[in-house]
Design an enzyme around this catalytic site. Sequence first.
Site, PDB file in Angstrom:
ATOM      1  N   HIS A  46      16.135  -6.228  -4.508  1.00 19.13           N
ATOM      2  CA  HIS A  46      16.200  -5.109  -3.548  1.00 19.13           C
ATOM      3  C   HIS A  46      15.199  -4.047  -4.007  1.00 19.13           C
ATOM      4  O   HIS A  46      15.012  -3.827  -5.203  1.00 19.13           O
ATOM      5  CB  HIS A  46      17.621  -4.541  -3.503  1.00 19.13           C
ATOM      6  CG  HIS A  46      17.826  -3.607  -2.360  1.00 19.13           C
ATOM      7  ND1 HIS A  46      17.363  -2.312  -2.389  1.00 19.13           N
ATOM      8  CD2 HIS A  46      18.403  -3.789  -1.149  1.00 19.13           C
ATOM      9  CE1 HIS A  46      17.664  -1.733  -1.230  1.00 19.13           C
ATOM     10  NE2 HIS A  46      18.305  -2.606  -0.457  1.00 19.13           N
ATOM     11  N   GLU A  64      12.463  -6.210   4.155  1.00 23.92           N
ATOM     12  CA  GLU A  64      12.976  -4.848   4.245  1.00 23.92           C
ATOM     13  C   GLU A  64      11.845  -3.847   3.994  1.00 23.92           C
ATOM     14  O   GLU A  64      11.562  -3.497   2.833  1.00 23.92           O
ATOM     15  CB  GLU A  64      14.051  -4.619   3.180  1.00 23.92           C
ATOM     16  CG  GLU A  64      15.242  -5.534   3.288  1.00 23.92           C
ATOM     17  CD  GLU A  64      16.481  -4.888   2.674  1.00 23.92           C
ATOM     18  OE1 GLU A  64      17.413  -4.635   3.425  1.00 23.92           O
ATOM     19  OE2 GLU A  64      16.483  -4.608   1.471  1.00 23.92           O
ATOM     20  N   GLU A  66      15.408  -1.008  -4.211  1.00 28.15           N
ATOM     21  CA  GLU A  66      15.993   0.017  -5.097  1.00 28.15           C
ATOM     22  C   GLU A  66      16.040  -0.488  -6.540  1.00 28.15           C
ATOM     23  O   GLU A  66      15.953   0.297  -7.485  1.00 28.15           O
ATOM     24  CB  GLU A  66      17.394   0.390  -4.581  1.00 28.15           C
ATOM     25  CG  GLU A  66      17.289   1.217  -3.306  1.00 28.15           C
ATOM     26  CD  GLU A  66      18.466   1.077  -2.350  1.00 28.15           C
ATOM     27  OE1 GLU A  66      19.535   0.580  -2.755  1.00 28.15           O
ATOM     28  OE2 GLU A  66      18.298   1.459  -1.173  1.00 28.15           O
TER      29      GLU A  66
HETATM   30  C1  PEP Z   1      19.452  -2.028   2.476  1.00 31.07           C
HETATM   31  O1  PEP Z   1      19.713  -1.275   1.568  1.00 31.07           O
HETATM   32  O2  PEP Z   1      19.262  -3.226   2.239  1.00 31.07           O
HETATM   33  C2  PEP Z   1      19.371  -1.479   3.814  1.00 31.07           C
HETATM   34  C3  PEP Z   1      18.822  -2.200   4.745  1.00 31.07           C
HETATM   35  O3  PEP Z   1      19.880  -0.200   3.998  1.00 31.07           O
HETATM   36  P1  PEP Z   1      20.006   0.574   5.394  1.00 31.07           P
HETATM   37  O4  PEP Z   1      20.557  -0.397   6.411  1.00 31.07           O
HETATM   38  O5  PEP Z   1      20.944   1.703   5.137  1.00 31.07           O
HETATM   39  O6  PEP Z   1      18.642   1.031   5.768  1.00 31.07           O
END
Ligand code: PEP
Length: 252
Positions: A97, A169, A99
């Site tokens: 991810h 993402e 993060e």
């Molecule tokens: C995520 O953290 O994988 C994510 C997609 O968060 P959000 O839907 O809040 O943007």
Amino acid sequence: MRKQIVAGNWKMNLDYSEAKALLQDLFKLNKKFNPDTEVVICPSAPYIGVFAELLADHNWLKLGAQNCYYMDNGAFTGEISPIQLKSLNVEYCIVGHSERRDNFNESYDLLSKKVKALVNHGITPIFCCGEQLQVRESNVYREFVMKQIEDSLFAFTAEEIVKCVIAYEPIWAIGTGKTASAEEAQEIHGLIRSRISSQFGEKVASEVSIIYGGSCKPENAAELFAQKDIDGGLIGGASLKADDFCQISNSF
Ligand code: PEP
């Protein structure tokens, strides 16, 4: 045929009683979730053991972890191994991810080892990729995302890659309320699938689920999921509301 998947990433949210309350809310909506969608929740690590027991009679809801290490066991204080997750019936694990890449400096090589270890132990990795805003604006975002995939996944065999889920993402869309448009998301999903096809063959590429993450919510999920290479979503904020998460599962 590849699966359509909606996976909730609860991140470091909810205390224990709030997490159990959310789980109960999901149970109550059982019949309303789309039966053709693989529904996954990834709660915080300390809750996984109890959740595994609570989920025993609810096999429509799959248990996922947010992270793991790649070693089986040993002196790795604070880490969790795929074997330990497997012993709790964890079926999915998020890897890489943004993060974690940003806050914990996870390298392409480390992520590759994690994916490999998960596949070896029969857990489906949800491998995340995606570009920062400045990369998107500099217009090399396509190459950037392809490199993330190539460097972490392309040493694998076709049999291994087919056991992975990829989550695109775009970082500028995560938790910002700013979603990629359906066309922007489809462009990258299509590129990922064709790159997998050129490396591993068309059949493999057609079987890998590629899901979208980044402010996906009931209002935009249907348009995103209607794209031919978008097979569902990795959902952050909206997965903390049972009704929204359920609605997203019905957006295919
Ligand atoms: C995520 O953290 O994988 C994510 C997609 O968060 P959000 O839907 O809040 O943007």
